[in-house]
Structure formats: structure tokens, C-alpha cells
Design a protein around this motif. Structure first.
Motif, short mmCIF file in Angstrom:
data_model
loop_
_atom_site.label_atom_id
_atom_site.label_comp_id
_atom_site.label_asym_id
_atom_site.label_seq_id
_atom_site.Cartn_x
_atom_site.Cartn_y
_atom_site.Cartn_z
N GLY A 35 28.95 23.19 -8.96
CA GLY A 35 29.49 23.87 -10.12
C GLY A 35 29.53 22.99 -11.37
N PHE A 36 29.92 23.59 -12.48
CA PHE A 36 30.03 22.86 -13.74
C PHE A 36 31.02 21.71 -13.62
CE2 PHE A 36 28.49 26.91 -15.74
CZ PHE A 36 27.32 26.36 -16.24
N GLY A 37 30.64 20.56 -14.11
CA GLY A 37 31.56 19.43 -14.19
C GLY A 37 31.98 18.82 -12.87
N VAL A 38 31.25 19.11 -11.80
CA VAL A 38 31.65 18.61 -10.49
C VAL A 38 31.22 17.15 -10.28
CG1 VAL A 38 29.62 19.39 -9.19
CG2 VAL A 38 31.85 19.32 -8.06
N GLY A 39 30.31 16.67 -11.13
CA GLY A 39 29.89 15.26 -11.03
C GLY A 39 28.42 15.06 -10.71
N LYS A 40 27.59 16.07 -10.94
CA LYS A 40 26.17 15.97 -10.59
C LYS A 40 25.46 14.86 -11.38
CE LYS A 40 25.62 20.24 -11.96
NZ LYS A 40 27.01 20.62 -12.28
N THR A 41 25.68 14.85 -12.69
CA THR A 41 25.00 13.85 -13.52
C THR A 41 25.52 12.44 -13.19
OG1 THR A 41 24.76 15.53 -15.23
CG2 THR A 41 24.39 13.25 -15.89
N THR A 42 26.82 12.35 -12.92
CA THR A 42 27.40 11.06 -12.54
C THR A 42 26.74 10.57 -11.26
OG1 THR A 42 29.48 11.80 -13.50
CG2 THR A 42 29.58 9.89 -12.03
N ASN A 151 33.94 15.43 -3.93
CA ASN A 151 34.37 14.50 -4.97
C ASN A 151 35.89 14.59 -5.10
OD1 ASN A 151 32.67 12.84 -6.27
ND2 ASN A 151 32.29 14.16 -8.02
N HIS A 152 36.55 13.46 -5.24
CA HIS A 152 38.01 13.51 -5.41
C HIS A 152 38.38 13.11 -6.82
CE1 HIS A 152 39.09 14.59 -1.41
NE2 HIS A 152 38.21 13.72 -0.96
N PHE A 153 38.96 14.02 -7.53
CA PHE A 153 39.40 13.72 -8.89
C PHE A 153 40.85 13.26 -8.85
CE2 PHE A 153 35.70 16.34 -9.27
CZ PHE A 153 35.03 15.79 -10.35
N GLU A 154 41.19 12.33 -9.73
CA GLU A 154 42.54 11.75 -9.74
C GLU A 154 43.61 12.84 -9.78
OE1 GLU A 154 40.10 10.12 -11.50
OE2 GLU A 154 40.13 8.39 -10.15
N ILE A 179 33.08 11.50 -1.25
CA ILE A 179 32.38 10.51 -2.07
C ILE A 179 33.12 10.25 -3.37
CG2 ILE A 179 30.07 11.09 -1.19
CD1 ILE A 179 29.61 12.30 -4.07
N ASP A 180 32.73 9.17 -4.02
CA ASP A 180 33.09 8.93 -5.40
C ASP A 180 31.75 8.78 -6.12
OD1 ASP A 180 33.70 7.89 -7.91
OD2 ASP A 180 35.46 6.81 -7.15
N ALA A 181 31.39 9.80 -6.86
CA ALA A 181 30.07 9.85 -7.48
C ALA A 181 29.87 8.72 -8.50
CB ALA A 181 29.85 11.20 -8.15
N ARG A 182 30.97 8.07 -8.89
CA ARG A 182 30.85 6.99 -9.87
C ARG A 182 30.44 5.68 -9.19
NH1 ARG A 182 36.86 7.87 -11.73
NH2 ARG A 182 36.90 7.74 -9.46
N1 LIG Z 1 37.56 10.90 -10.13
C1 LIG Z 1 36.26 11.19 -10.16
N2 LIG Z 1 35.70 11.61 -11.30
C2 LIG Z 1 34.38 11.90 -11.29
C3 LIG Z 1 33.60 11.76 -10.13
N3 LIG Z 1 32.34 12.15 -10.43
C4 LIG Z 1 32.32 12.51 -11.72
N4 LIG Z 1 33.54 12.35 -12.26
C5 LIG Z 1 33.91 12.65 -13.64
O1 LIG Z 1 33.82 14.07 -13.82
C6 LIG Z 1 33.32 14.38 -15.13
C7 LIG Z 1 32.14 15.31 -15.04
O2 LIG Z 1 31.05 14.64 -14.42
P1 LIG Z 1 29.52 15.03 -14.68
O3 LIG Z 1 28.71 14.08 -13.87
O4 LIG Z 1 29.23 15.14 -16.10
O5 LIG Z 1 29.48 16.47 -14.02
P2 LIG Z 1 28.25 17.51 -14.00
O6 LIG Z 1 28.33 18.21 -12.71
O7 LIG Z 1 26.98 16.81 -14.32
O8 LIG Z 1 28.67 18.45 -15.19
P3 LIG Z 1 27.79 19.63 -15.90
O9 LIG Z 1 26.38 19.11 -15.99
O10 LIG Z 1 28.44 19.82 -17.21
O11 LIG Z 1 27.92 20.83 -15.02
C8 LIG Z 1 33.01 13.05 -15.78
O12 LIG Z 1 34.07 12.72 -16.64
C9 LIG Z 1 32.94 12.07 -14.61
O13 LIG Z 1 33.32 10.77 -14.99
C10 LIG Z 1 34.24 11.30 -8.93
O14 LIG Z 1 33.62 11.14 -7.87
N5 LIG Z 1 35.57 11.03 -9.01
#
Ligand SMILES: Nc1nc2c(ncn2[C@@H]2O[C@H](COP(=O)(O)OP(=O)(O)OP(=O)(O)O)[C@@H](O)[C@H]2O)c(=O)[nH]1
Ligand SMILES: [Mg+2]
Lengths: 204, 138
Positions: A35-42, A151-154, A179-182
């Protein structure tokens, strides 16, 4: 080889294989969906040797079967962005990672993407778990190996992988990983899990 | 331990297994033409065959003739080996357009399209083993 800070589109030093046009490495790929913002690009950026690049596809919006798009007039076009990264695994093998949005209306893009792919990583955020359902349905319908990466967000509640598996009604051979995508190691582990699972499923 | 809410339950669509999902055709400049016989997946590698200066005659026919600046940009970029997705991203051109242009240029002998390295739909075991050992060296 990790992702260094660089301007978008800055590819850094060329890899050896890029400058020898007499032959090309084998190219293979893994799809990262969610989904949107789930961390794919990260996720992609954590292991890519280039700053993730963005490519766009234009689609015509058909009215049938796209219930989430009824508001869009017939024949409208919409653009779908896809981020991708690259890992040179050896001089003759290059892996691409394609991050793609998971909504049903983007399925038209996936037909192309999954052809020849090793498999898919479906990213899930337990606060919005339903957003990964369409991706699961799609990969199940085309028989592509996939794993679920949570992914676990704070500040969010933690669920055991077994609870996530149960909620998603996943077959036992589908891996669920936290996972932690970062973190690069975490992303590499997820990729290893997927490739092992694909290997288990591959005919001898 | 945080108190956790129950997760939403997914009911998998068992009937969908093995059935191809309904497909919406990607829009392209040429109205969905699929003329090229080249396999141009997003990860397929391409490279220029010659310097533009050495070309005996200008590109004729096809979409490529209408989009000379784009064609020059593609040829320039492809002095290095590039994937189809990289060409699209680096030149900020939609994937569909890039595919058609690369197909035209390949037909005209200006671009080489490299084989993807394995036949069939899925990577075979040997390739998966190589990917696995490559990833574990990272
Ligand atoms: N705590 C935490 N934050 C994360 C993790 N992965 C990504 N984030 C944060 O989540 C936010 C969104 O991450 P993106 O990688 O942009 O997500 P995306 O799925 O590519 O988003 P869209 O392309 O807009 O759909 C960023 O601020 C990341 O830093 C993770 O594993 N843990
Ligand atoms: Mg993104």
C-alpha cells in the motif's frame, strides 16, 4: 556497494558490465508491492547500488472492474509511478528491484512486471493490513512466489508473525518476516528468504 | 506488551487461483501497437550499436522518425548498457513510449536488445542458486 547519498538520477560510477557492450549480464528481478507509504521505496533504496529511479507508465482507465475508480470519467488516463533499484550480484548477474503500488487498479502494470520475476515481497503495515490484500490475491492468482514482510512503525502495536499469517490466511509455505526496511541487513535477509522459497517451489 | 487490536481477516479468493487477473491495457502513443518481436521487459538490457554520427541515413518510418530528439537522447544514453526501465527513468519518458521507440530502433539496427539470459517464464534453479549466493555475499 550500499546506497550512497546522491542526487536523483545520479548513478555514480558505472559498473564494469555497463561499459562492455559486447555482452550483457543476466538480468533478473524481484517485485516489491504494498500500500501507499508502507516503505517500498525505502526497502529498494536500502540495498540498491543506485539511488532509486522512478519510471512511469500511463494507463487508460477502463470503467469495468475498477470499482475504486468509478469517479474517473471514461477514457481518462492516469500515471503510475514505480521506483526501482539495482544490485550487481556478480559481473554476469544483475538483480532489479521494482517497487510498485498494491491497489487493484495497478494490476495492469503487474502483468508485465511479474513476467520472468523471481518472486515478490508484499510489504504490510499492521495498522492498515487490508491494503496488502489485493497484492496477495494477485500473486496467488498468477502463482508467483511471494513472502510477506511486516514493517514496524514507531509506536505501533506488534503482532507475532503467526498472527499476521493467520489474519492473511497464508499457506504454510509462505514466509512472514518482520523487517525494518531502513536497514540493509534486514532487507537482504528478506530477499534471501524469498529466493529460498522460490527455489523450494521451482521444479527440479 | 502493548494491548493489540485484532487484525482484519482476509478471505482469499480461492477461485482466482490459476485464473489470470482481468487486464487493463496500457495506453501508448501508437494505440497499443505490438509490432516489435523483441522481448523488451523492464529489466531487458539494450545498448547503442553505433555512434549517431556514423549513421548512413536518418531514421525512417515508425514513431522514431517523429521523435528524433528523444531518439538521440536514447542513443546517447545507451553508450552504456541500460535496462529498459533505466532508459525510461533517466530520460523521464513513459515506459510504453520507450518500449515502442526501442523496438523501432532495434528494427533499424541502431539498438541491440540483449537476451534476458533465461527462457521461459520463471528463472530456473541454477539461476536462483546464483542469486542466492550473490545475495549472501552482500
Ligand atoms: N519505522 C519504520 N519506518 C519506515 C520503515 N520503512 C519505511 N519507513 C518510513 O515510512 C515512510 C514511507 O516510506 P516509503 O519508502 O516512501 O514508502 P512507499 O511505500 O515507497 O510510499 P509510496 O511510494 O508513497 O506509496 C518514510 O518516512 C520511511 O522512512 C520501517 O521499516 N520502519
Ligand atoms: Mg515509493
Amino acid at each position: 556497494m550500499g546506497a550512497k547519498a546522491a542526487a536523483p538520477g545520479d548513478e555514480g560510477e558505472p559498473q564494469g558490465w555497463q561499459t562492455d557492450r559486447s555482452k550483457a549480464p543476466v538480468a533478473t528481478k524481484i517485485v516489491v508491492a504494498g500500500g501507499f507509504g508502507v516503505g517500498k521505496t525505502t526497502f529498494v533504496g536500502s540495498v540498491s547500488e543506485i539511488t532509486p529511479l522512478r519510471t512511469e507508465a500511463v494507463m487508460t482507465v477502463a470503467s469495468e472492474g475498477l470499482d475504486d475508480l468509478v469517479a474517473i470519467p471514461e477514457k481518462a488516463t492516469t500515471t503510475v509511478a514505480m521506483d526501482f533499484g539495482r544490485i550487481t550480484l556478480d559481473a554476469e548477474l544483475v538483480l532489479y528491484l521494482f517497487g510498485t503500488p498494491g491497489q487493484k487498479r495497478f494490476w495492469f502494470m503487474w502483468d508485465d512486471l511479474v513476467r520472468g520475476a523471481i518472486g515478490a515481497v508484499v510489504m504490510a503495515d499492521t495498522r492498515r493490513l487490508t491494503e496488502c490484500f489485493p497484492a496477495l490475491d494477485y500473486f496467488e492468482s498468477c502463482g508467483l512466489p511471494y513472502i510477506v514482510a511486516v514493517n514496524h512503525f514507531e509506536g505501533t502495536a506488534r503482532y507475532a508473525p503467526e498472527d499476521v499469517r493467520e489474519a492473511l490466511s497464508l499457506p504454510s509455505y509462505v514466509a512472514v518476516v518482520d523487517i525494518d526496511a531502513r536497514r540493509r541487513e534486514s532487507v537482504v535477509d528478506a530477499l534471501l528468504t524469498l529466493v529460498r522459497q522460490a527455489l523450494d517451489a521451482a521444479p527440479a | 506488551m502493548t494491548l493489540t487490536h485484532p487484525l482484519p481477516l482476509r478471505v482469499p479468493d480461492r477461485a482466482a487461483v490459476g485464473r489470470r487477473p482481468a487486464r487493463v491495457r496500457p495506453y501508448s502513443l501508437t494505440g497499443g501497437r505490438h509490432r516489435f518481436g523483441h522481448v523488451l521487459r523492464v529489466e531487458t538490457f539494450v545498448a547503442a550499436l553505433d555512434d549517431p554520427g556514423e549513421w548512413p541515413e536518418p531514421v525512417t518510418g515508425g514513431l522514431a522518425a517523429l521523435l528524433m530528439p528523444e531518439v538521440r537522447a536514447i542513443i546517447g544514453l545507451c553508450r552504456r548498457l541500460r535496462s529498459v526501465a533505466e532508459v525510461s527513468a533517466l530520460l523521464k519518458m513513459p515506459l510504453g513510449v520507450v518500449r515502442v521507440l526501442l523496438g523501432d530502433l532495434a528494427d533499424q539496427g541502431r539498438i541491440r536488445v540483449y537476451g534476458i539470459g533465461y527462457g521461459g517464464c520463471r528463472p530456473d534453479r541454477a539461476l536462483l542458486e546464483r542469486v542466492l549466493s550473490g545475495l549472501s555475499r552482500l
